[in-house]
Design a protein around this motif. Structure first.
Motif, PDB file in Angstrom:
ATOM      1  N   GLY A   1       0.761  -1.245   0.000  1.00  0.00           N
ATOM      2  CA  GLY A   1       0.000   0.000   0.000  1.00  0.00           C
ATOM      3  C   GLY A   1       0.790   1.292   0.000  1.00  0.00           C
ATOM      4  N   GLU A   2       2.117   1.242   0.024  1.00  0.00           N
ATOM      5  CA  GLU A   2       2.901   2.479   0.038  1.00  0.00           C
ATOM      6  C   GLU A   2       2.790   3.221  -1.302  1.00  0.00           C
ATOM      7  OE1 GLU A   2       4.228   0.332   3.493  1.00  0.00           O
ATOM      8  OE2 GLU A   2       3.868  -0.299   1.431  1.00  0.00           O
ATOM      9  N   THR A   3       3.120   4.496  -1.283  1.00  0.00           N
ATOM     10  CA  THR A   3       3.145   5.317  -2.489  1.00  0.00           C
ATOM     11  C   THR A   3       4.517   5.956  -2.644  1.00  0.00           C
ATOM     12  OG1 THR A   3       2.348   7.271  -1.300  1.00  0.00           O
ATOM     13  CG2 THR A   3       0.686   5.855  -2.315  1.00  0.00           C
ATOM     14  N   ARG A   4       4.874   6.262  -3.875  1.00  0.00           N
ATOM     15  CA  ARG A   4       6.128   6.972  -4.140  1.00  0.00           C
ATOM     16  C   ARG A   4       5.871   8.472  -3.983  1.00  0.00           C
ATOM     17  NH1 ARG A   4       8.377   5.716  -9.773  1.00  0.00           N
ATOM     18  NH2 ARG A   4      10.312   6.522  -8.862  1.00  0.00           N
ATOM     19  N   PRO A   5       6.454   9.119  -2.972  1.00  0.00           N
ATOM     20  CA  PRO A   5       6.185  10.541  -2.755  1.00  0.00           C
ATOM     21  C   PRO A   5       6.808  11.399  -3.852  1.00  0.00           C
ATOM     22  CG  PRO A   5       7.893   9.772  -1.262  1.00  0.00           C
ATOM     23  CD  PRO A   5       7.381   8.551  -1.967  1.00  0.00           C
ATOM     24  N   TYR A   6       6.051  12.359  -4.338  1.00  0.00           N
ATOM     25  CA  TYR A   6       6.487  13.223  -5.438  1.00  0.00           C
ATOM     26  C   TYR A   6       6.538  14.663  -4.950  1.00  0.00           C
ATOM     27  CZ  TYR A   6       6.483  15.548 -10.012  1.00  0.00           C
ATOM     28  OH  TYR A   6       6.791  16.332 -11.098  1.00  0.00           O
ATOM     29  N   SER A   7       7.530  15.411  -5.409  1.00  0.00           N
ATOM     30  CA  SER A   7       7.669  16.810  -5.025  1.00  0.00           C
ATOM     31  C   SER A   7       7.569  17.705  -6.240  1.00  0.00           C
ATOM     32  CB  SER A   7       9.008  17.048  -4.315  1.00  0.00           C
ATOM     33  OG  SER A   7      10.083  16.865  -5.216  1.00  0.00           O
ATOM     34  N   ALA A   8       7.281  18.985  -6.009  1.00  0.00           N
ATOM     35  CA  ALA A   8       7.117  19.943  -7.101  1.00  0.00           C
ATOM     36  C   ALA A   8       8.403  20.150  -7.879  1.00  0.00           C
ATOM     37  CB  ALA A   8       6.611  21.277  -6.551  1.00  0.00           C
ATOM     38  N   GLY A   9       9.529  19.761  -7.305  1.00  0.00           N
ATOM     39  CA  GLY A   9      10.793  19.863  -8.018  1.00  0.00           C
ATOM     40  C   GLY A   9      10.940  18.838  -9.118  1.00  0.00           C
ATOM     41  N   GLY A  10       9.907  18.013  -9.336  1.00  0.00           N
ATOM     42  CA  GLY A  10       9.953  17.018 -10.396  1.00  0.00           C
ATOM     43  C   GLY A  10      10.732  15.787 -10.028  1.00  0.00           C
ATOM     44  N   LEU A  11      10.626  15.352  -8.758  1.00  0.00           N
ATOM     45  CA  LEU A  11      11.409  14.221  -8.269  1.00  0.00           C
ATOM     46  C   LEU A  11      10.544  13.317  -7.398  1.00  0.00           C
ATOM     47  CD1 LEU A  11      14.603  16.154  -7.115  1.00  0.00           C
ATOM     48  CD2 LEU A  11      14.338  14.853  -9.227  1.00  0.00           C
ATOM     49  N   PHE A  12      10.866  12.026  -7.412  1.00  0.00           N
ATOM     50  CA  PHE A  12      10.277  11.079  -6.468  1.00  0.00           C
ATOM     51  C   PHE A  12      11.245  10.917  -5.296  1.00  0.00           C
ATOM     52  CE2 PHE A  12       7.952   9.855 -10.307  1.00  0.00           C
ATOM     53  CZ  PHE A  12       6.665   9.759  -9.800  1.00  0.00           C
ATOM     54  N   GLY A  13      10.692  10.824  -4.084  1.00  0.00           N
ATOM     55  CA  GLY A  13      11.515  10.776  -2.889  1.00  0.00           C
ATOM     56  C   GLY A  13      11.495   9.425  -2.200  1.00  0.00           C
ATOM     57  N   LYS A  14      11.917   9.432  -0.945  1.00  0.00           N
ATOM     58  CA  LYS A  14      12.070   8.203  -0.164  1.00  0.00           C
ATOM     59  C   LYS A  14      10.721   7.652   0.276  1.00  0.00           C
ATOM     60  CE  LYS A  14      13.895   8.446   3.990  1.00  0.00           C
ATOM     61  NZ  LYS A  14      14.894   8.587   5.060  1.00  0.00           N
ATOM     62  N   ILE A  15      10.609   6.338   0.222  1.00  0.00           N
ATOM     63  CA  ILE A  15       9.373   5.666   0.606  1.00  0.00           C
ATOM     64  C   ILE A  15       9.176   5.754   2.122  1.00  0.00           C
ATOM     65  CG2 ILE A  15       8.183   3.445   0.663  1.00  0.00           C
ATOM     66  CD1 ILE A  15       8.453   4.691  -2.114  1.00  0.00           C
ATOM     67  N   LYS A  16       7.954   6.064   2.543  1.00  0.00           N
ATOM     68  CA  LYS A  16       7.603   6.016   3.955  1.00  0.00           C
ATOM     69  C   LYS A  16       6.855   4.715   4.219  1.00  0.00           C
ATOM     70  CE  LYS A  16       5.203   8.423   7.678  1.00  0.00           C
ATOM     71  NZ  LYS A  16       4.375   9.587   8.071  1.00  0.00           N
TER      72      LYS A  16
END
Length: 472
Positions: A359-374
């Motif tokens: 159920g986790e999601t890949r966090p996305y930021s406005a800088g156009g990048l995917f971040g670390k999984i929570k």
């Protein structure tokens, strides 16, 4: 005399009335005193019932002489002045097994247990200036720096960064600590957009970003570099790069990402650019058994790369891909009869899909990048951690490179390995905690090269990889 007698008789009656009034007043006073005592001795109401809501506390800076410590996988220290300091680092331990079946030449197997990265560094802020420094040993080599930057954010929100850094590409800008697969594959190898010294400006909006930079060579390159073809030209490589990104959909559960980037670079007086790749591994044992499997050799005096990127994510499912064209301005045959020739293009790309059954999601930021999984349910909270299943298709085409007429075909080494790459990588990741990851990748790839006389340098490559990773 009768009147005097009557007055004498009425006097006791009046005194009696006064006495009764006094007694009544005393009784009233006693009742009031008892009521006051009962009220005074009654249990006090709870603070919740009687007290007015307290105003929300504001986050104050540490008092003078006091340093705050906040745990962020390692302690972050903050002084009253706002100065911060935090240690950072990572440990990545790999096991790699490679099997290469060649059309002609020696087939071989290789296995190694290795430290992919042993990195240590620090980050912090001093007034309006921030810094990030991280380096270490990679692939069994000596110490080298990756991140080594100083940053300043203007009042308008533009971030100015000077130092060893990256600029473009969705997968390229995603840290090796957080990207889905163990390696970036042929796309990352052939575009070669890694860490170099650069002066970069970045501006991030609500759902878009723009970044541009003037670039040099790696910070790890020695100052005194030998000239390649001209003893009087010892210039390091230089270039420029820019990237834009836009997310028309950007919510906690849904993301649509679009991006494009461009780069121009010139080799200066260094050895010409080489475009080569391996089968989704930074471990390249093929050099011990007859040369690199996919490479042009040192042929580029300059190049222009155009790349486009896209990603879609909905809850625990995500898809992303990139395509790039590298136009190579080839060195002249007068400088190298073996490597010179006509200009040509390299095309490379990938498409990948990722799914978290937990159920986790890949966090996305406005800088156009995917971040670390929570991780939603880490094992120290009684959960099973996060599991991720992934699949990627890779493609690389170097076959547009042509032979020159300055020397014999057998004397042009890049021709025998400037072919095509097609491969599929399957991955399984387990995150017991957000900063700990166990990974397994298997890659099956086919390399088709052109025949040079009796030499047919095709190869079927199988790579098994496993990694234990912890970062802070």
């Amino acid at each position: 005399m009768l009147a005097s007698v009557a007055s004498a008789q009425e006097a006791p009656k009046a005194d009696a009335v006064v006495l009764e009034e006094l007694k009544a007043q005393i009784r009233v006073m006693q009742e009031r005193i008892q009521a006051l005592e009962a009220k005074a001795n009654a249990p006090a109401p709870t603070a919740v019932a009687t007290a007015a809501p307290a105003p929300a506390a504001t986050k104050a800076a540490p008092a003078a002489g006091v340093t705050q410590i906040k745990w962020e996988n390692s302690p972050r220290f903050t002084e009253a002045s706002g100065t911060t300091f935090k240690m950072r680092g990572r440990v990545m331990l790999d096991a790699v097994d490679v099997n290469v079946d060649r059309e002609t030449g020696a087939s071989y197997k290789s296995r190694q247990f290795r430290a992919r990265q042993l990195f240590l560094g620090a980050e912090g802020q001093v007034g309006p200036w921030a810094y990030r420094l991280e380096g270490g040993a990679a692939n069994g080599s000596g110490w080298a720096w990756d991140d080594a930057v100083v940053e300043y954010k203007t009042k308008g929100g533009t971030l100015l960064t000077l130092g060893n850094q990256k600029v473009g590409g969705l997968e390229n800008l995603t840290s090796i600590k957080t990207m889905t697969f163990m390696e970036r594959g042929p796309f990352g190898d052939l575009t070669d957009a890694g860490f170099v010294l650069a002066a970069q400006a970045t501006h991030v909006g609500r759902n878009w970003s723009v970044r541009a930079a003037l670039q040099g060579d790696s910070i790890n390159k020695a100052d005194a570099s030998a000239a390649a073809y001209d003893v009087n030209n010892a210039k390091e490589r230089s270039g420029a790069m820019a990237r834009v990104s836009w997310a028309p959909v950007m919510t906690p559960t849904d993301t649509v990402h679009l991006g494009a980037w461009a780069r121009y670079r010139d080799v200066g007086g260094e050895t010409a650019f080489t475009y080569s790749s391996a089968g989704n591994s930074a471990y390249r044992p093929q050099t011990s058994a007859g040369g690199v499997l996919l490479s042009t050799g040192a042929v580029g005096k300059s190049d222009t790369t155009l790349g486009v990127e896209a990603a879609w994510a909905r809850k625990s499912l995500s898809v992303q891909g990139e395509v790039a064209n590298v136009h190579v301005d080839r060195i002249a045959t007068a400088l190298s009869a073996a490597n010179g020739g006509q200009d040509f293009d390299i095309v490379t790309g990938y498409a990948a899909v990722s799914w978290f059954p937990t159920g986790e999601t890949r966090p996305y930021s406005a800088g156009g990048l995917f971040g670390k999984i929570k991780v939603l349910h880490p094992i120290d909270k009684g959960g099973m951690g996060a599991y991720e299943l992934a699949l990627r298709y890779d493609y690389g085409d170097l076959s547009d490179m042509r032979a020159n007429t300055a020397t014999a075909l057998a004397s042009q080494p890049g021709l025998a390995t400037a072919g095509t790459y097609k491969g599929v990588t399957a991955g399984l990741n387990w995150y017991p905690y957000s900063n700990v990851r166990f990974m397994a990748n298997v890659t099956r790839a086919k390399i088709n090269n052109r025949p040079i006389g009796t030499l047919e340098n095709d190869a079927d490559v199988t790579v098994f990889q496993a990694r234990t990773q912890i970062e802070f």
